[in-house]
Design an enzyme around this catalytic site. Sequence first.
Site, PDB file in Angstrom:
ATOM      1  N   GLU A 167       0.901  -1.119  -0.064  1.00 43.91           N
ATOM      2  CA  GLU A 167       0.013  -0.055  -0.206  1.00 43.91           C
ATOM      3  C   GLU A 167       0.742   1.256   0.118  1.00 43.91           C
ATOM      4  O   GLU A 167       1.846   1.347   0.877  1.00 43.91           O
ATOM      5  CB  GLU A 167      -0.767  -0.067   1.227  1.00 43.91           C
ATOM      6  CG  GLU A 167      -2.235   0.727   1.230  1.00 43.91           C
ATOM      7  CD  GLU A 167      -2.843   0.625   2.611  1.00 43.91           C
ATOM      8  OE1 GLU A 167      -3.644   1.602   2.750  1.00 43.91           O
ATOM      9  OE2 GLU A 167      -2.801  -0.279   3.168  1.00 43.91           O
ATOM     10  N   ARG A 217       4.862 -13.676   9.534  1.00 43.67           N
ATOM     11  CA  ARG A 217       5.501 -12.297   9.549  1.00 43.67           C
ATOM     12  C   ARG A 217       6.986 -12.489  10.153  1.00 43.67           C
ATOM     13  O   ARG A 217       7.332 -13.030  11.217  1.00 43.67           O
ATOM     14  CB  ARG A 217       4.607 -11.444  10.274  1.00 43.67           C
ATOM     15  CG  ARG A 217       3.430 -10.785   9.406  1.00 43.67           C
ATOM     16  CD  ARG A 217       2.763  -9.974  10.250  1.00 43.67           C
ATOM     17  NE  ARG A 217       3.195  -8.489  10.346  1.00 43.67           N
ATOM     18  CZ  ARG A 217       2.714  -7.745   9.375  1.00 43.67           C
ATOM     19  NH1 ARG A 217       1.712  -8.103   8.271  1.00 43.67           N
ATOM     20  NH2 ARG A 217       2.994  -6.242   8.998  1.00 43.67           N
ATOM     21  N   LYS A 242       4.042   0.966  10.000  1.00 49.05           N
ATOM     22  CA  LYS A 242       4.339   2.031   9.103  1.00 49.05           C
ATOM     23  C   LYS A 242       3.758   3.191   9.635  1.00 49.05           C
ATOM     24  O   LYS A 242       4.244   4.580   9.503  1.00 49.05           O
ATOM     25  CB  LYS A 242       3.600   1.852   7.864  1.00 49.05           C
ATOM     26  CG  LYS A 242       4.442   1.043   6.756  1.00 49.05           C
ATOM     27  CD  LYS A 242       3.871   1.177   5.303  1.00 49.05           C
ATOM     28  CE  LYS A 242       2.837   0.078   5.225  1.00 49.05           C
ATOM     29  NZ  LYS A 242       2.309  -0.042   3.779  1.00 49.05           N
TER      30      LYS A 242
HETATM   31  P1  ATP Z   1       2.545  -2.300   8.147  1.00 49.60           P
HETATM   32  O1  ATP Z   1       2.025  -3.187   9.239  1.00 49.60           O
HETATM   33  O2  ATP Z   1       4.043  -2.073   8.393  1.00 49.60           O
HETATM   34  O3  ATP Z   1       1.576  -1.040   8.144  1.00 49.60           O
HETATM   35  P2  ATP Z   1       1.478  -3.524   5.876  1.00 49.60           P
HETATM   36  O4  ATP Z   1       1.293  -5.099   5.931  1.00 49.60           O
HETATM   37  O5  ATP Z   1       0.106  -2.973   6.275  1.00 49.60           O
HETATM   38  O6  ATP Z   1       2.741  -2.939   6.769  1.00 49.60           O
HETATM   39  P3  ATP Z   1       1.622  -3.211   2.955  1.00 49.60           P
HETATM   40  O7  ATP Z   1       1.860  -2.200   2.400  1.00 49.60           O
HETATM   41  O8  ATP Z   1       0.142  -3.919   2.921  1.00 49.60           O
HETATM   42  O9  ATP Z   1       2.111  -2.880   4.545  1.00 49.60           O
HETATM   43  O10 ATP Z   1       2.722  -4.492   2.832  1.00 49.60           O
HETATM   44  C1  ATP Z   1       2.666  -5.354   1.660  1.00 49.60           C
HETATM   45  C2  ATP Z   1       3.168  -6.623   1.809  1.00 49.60           C
HETATM   46  O11 ATP Z   1       4.086  -6.780   2.707  1.00 49.60           O
HETATM   47  C3  ATP Z   1       1.900  -7.466   2.546  1.00 49.60           C
HETATM   48  O12 ATP Z   1       1.563  -8.396   1.703  1.00 49.60           O
HETATM   49  C4  ATP Z   1       2.150  -7.803   3.947  1.00 49.60           C
HETATM   50  O13 ATP Z   1       1.691  -9.096   4.299  1.00 49.60           O
HETATM   51  C5  ATP Z   1       3.700  -7.659   3.727  1.00 49.60           C
HETATM   52  N1  ATP Z   1       4.570  -7.489   5.050  1.00 49.60           N
HETATM   53  C6  ATP Z   1       4.434  -6.405   5.694  1.00 49.60           C
HETATM   54  N2  ATP Z   1       5.121  -6.601   6.964  1.00 49.60           N
HETATM   55  C7  ATP Z   1       5.620  -7.723   6.882  1.00 49.60           C
HETATM   56  C8  ATP Z   1       6.347  -8.436   8.062  1.00 49.60           C
HETATM   57  N3  ATP Z   1       6.797  -8.108   8.947  1.00 49.60           N
HETATM   58  N4  ATP Z   1       6.871  -9.887   7.580  1.00 49.60           N
HETATM   59  C9  ATP Z   1       6.271 -10.365   6.589  1.00 49.60           C
HETATM   60  N5  ATP Z   1       5.768  -9.641   5.309  1.00 49.60           N
HETATM   61  C10 ATP Z   1       5.333  -8.406   5.899  1.00 49.60           C
HETATM   62 MG    MG Z   2      -1.460  -3.844   4.535  1.00 49.77          MG
END
Ligand code: ATP
Ligand code: MG
Length: 543
Positions: A31, A256, A266
Amino acid sequence: MENTSNFIKTIIEEDLKTGKHKEIVTRFPPEPNGFLHIGHARAIITDFESALPYGGYTNLRYDDTNPEKEDDIYVKAILADIRWLGYEPKNVFYASNYFEEMYERAVLLIKKGLAYVDHSTAEEIAKDRGNLQNPGKPSKYRDRSVDENLRLFEDMRLGKFKEGECVLRAKIDMTSPNMNMRDPVLYRISFAEHHNTGTKWCIYPMYDYAHPLEDAIEGITHSLCSLEFEDHRPLYDWVVRETEMPKIPRQIEFGRLSIENTVMSKRFLRALVEEGKVTGWDDPRMPTLSGMRRRGYTPEAIRKFVLSTGLSKVNSTVGTDMLEAAVRDDLQEHAGRVMAVIRPLKVTITNYKEGKLEYFEVPYHPEKPELGSRKVPFGRHLYIEADDFIEVKPNNKYKRLSLGDEVRLFHAYFIKANEVKKDENGNIIEVLATYDLETRSGSGFDARKPNGTIHYVEATQGAKATINFFGPMIIGDDSMDLMSRFNENSWTVLYGYVEAALKDAKAHSKFQFMRQGYFNTDPSTKDAHLVFNEIVPLKSSYK
Ligand code: ATP
Ligand code: MG
C-alpha cells in the site's frame, strides 16, 4: 538466487508437476502509504524467490485503494527500494487501474443477489456483526431488491450520498463462525482525492474485495501474504468464485518477520517522521530499507538475513544480533580496511623530522588483493585513539601505549611514549614519543616484541570527519506507549580523523575502520566534508 526449499516452493513445484500451472506468477502488493521496511523485505524476497527460480515472474502492484493515506512519494520510493534489494518487477501495476472492472463485478454480484446497499451506520454494522460467541443480525436493508440495489449502487458512484451514509455489502452468512464472512463491506464512499484517479471515483473497494480481484485480473497463480490474512482466505475464494473470474489465484500465508526491539508498523514510523523525531524515512536508525541503506546495510546482507530466518507458517521474532551478523559477514569480505581515529589524541614523534613525510603502500584487504591498495602517510604529527593511551600501564594484559612502553603502529614503526602534556585541568592533550627506524614495517625486524599494535592517522594529511553512532531507536518494553519508547539518545556524533585515502570517499563506500567497526560514507558527504555512519561495531555488543 536462493535454492533452499520451503513449504511454498513445495506447493509450486507440485502445481508445475501436475500441470495445474505452466507459469508461476506472484505479486508484491504494497500500500503506497509509507516506505518499505525490513519486514517487507521478507515479503518481497518470498514473492520473487517463489517465481524466478521456476522461470516465472513477479509484478509490483500498488494496492492503492485507500485515497486518504496514499502519496506519489511512496510510490517512487517503493520501486527504488525493490530494485535496490536486487529485484526487477516484470510489470508495475496499480490496483486503481482496475476500478472499472471491480465496479462491473460488483454489479454482477448485485444481479446474482449476492450484494446489497446498506444504509446502516458504521456503528450499527459493527454491533450487528455479533462476535465469536454470538451470531450476527441481518441488516434491515439486507433484502432490498436487485433493482433497488442496482440503482442505489449507481447513485453511490454518482456521488449522490455523503461519506458514511451507505456502503455496499456482500450477502454471505451473518451466522458464519468466520467473522469475515458476515456480510463484509465491499465498497465505501470517500471524496478524498486519489493519487492516481483524482476525483473520478467517490466509491472505493475494500481490501478483502479488491485484493482477490487484482490477483485474478493479473493472472497471479500464487498470492503470497502474511499470516493475518489466513482468516480472510474463505472470503478471498468467495470473491474470486462469485465474481466469476476466469483465472483463479490461490492465497498462501506465511509467517511475519519481527525483530526484537524493532517496531515495523508503518503508522508508527510515519508518526516519527511527521513529528520530527527522526530526520526522515531514511534516518539511519529506522528499520526502513532506505534507512538501512543510508546506515550502510547492503542488499546482500539483508537478503542473507531474511533467508537465514527461514520461511514458515508461524510468525517469528529474531534478535538484532542476527541482522548484525549478516552485515558483518558481508562487509568482512568487501569493505576495505582503513584507519580512522574517532576520539583523537595528539602524538608528536620528537625524533622525526618536522615537515618530512613517508608513505607505506598498504593493501585494502589482506586476503583480497583485487580491492587494491593505497599509500598511508607517516610523519612527526599523528593522532591515536585517546583510549589507546594510559600514563601508567595497569597490568600486563594492557596491550596499548603507556609511558615507557613500546607499541607498533599498523604498517609503520614501533613508537615509545616518553612524556605527556596536560591542560590546566590535568587532561592529557599530547603524548611525546620516539620512533625506531629499525622497526620499519616490512623490514623483518623481530628483535623486540611491541606491547600491542594500534592504529593512527597522520595529522597533516588525514581528513577531519563527522562520525555518527547509533543506539537502539526503541527502548523500554511493550507495556509502554510507543512514542514514549523513542530513545532520544540514539544518535551520537563524534568528530575524528580518517586517513588521507578517504578524502575522496564516495557516498555509500563502505570501510572497516580497523579495530572499531564497519562504516558507510553518508550521502551528505561533500567535498571536504566527510560524514560516516557506523553500520555495526566489529564485535557484537550482545553478550
Ligand atoms: P505495516 O503493518 O508495517 O503497516 P502492511 O502489511 O500494512 O505493513 P503493506 O503495504 O500492506 O503493509 O505490505 C505489503 C506486503 O508486505 C503485505 O503482503 C504484507 O503482508 C507484507 N508484510 C508487511 N510486513 C511484513 C512482515 N513484517 N513480515 C512479512 N511480510 C510483511
Ligand atoms: Mg497492509
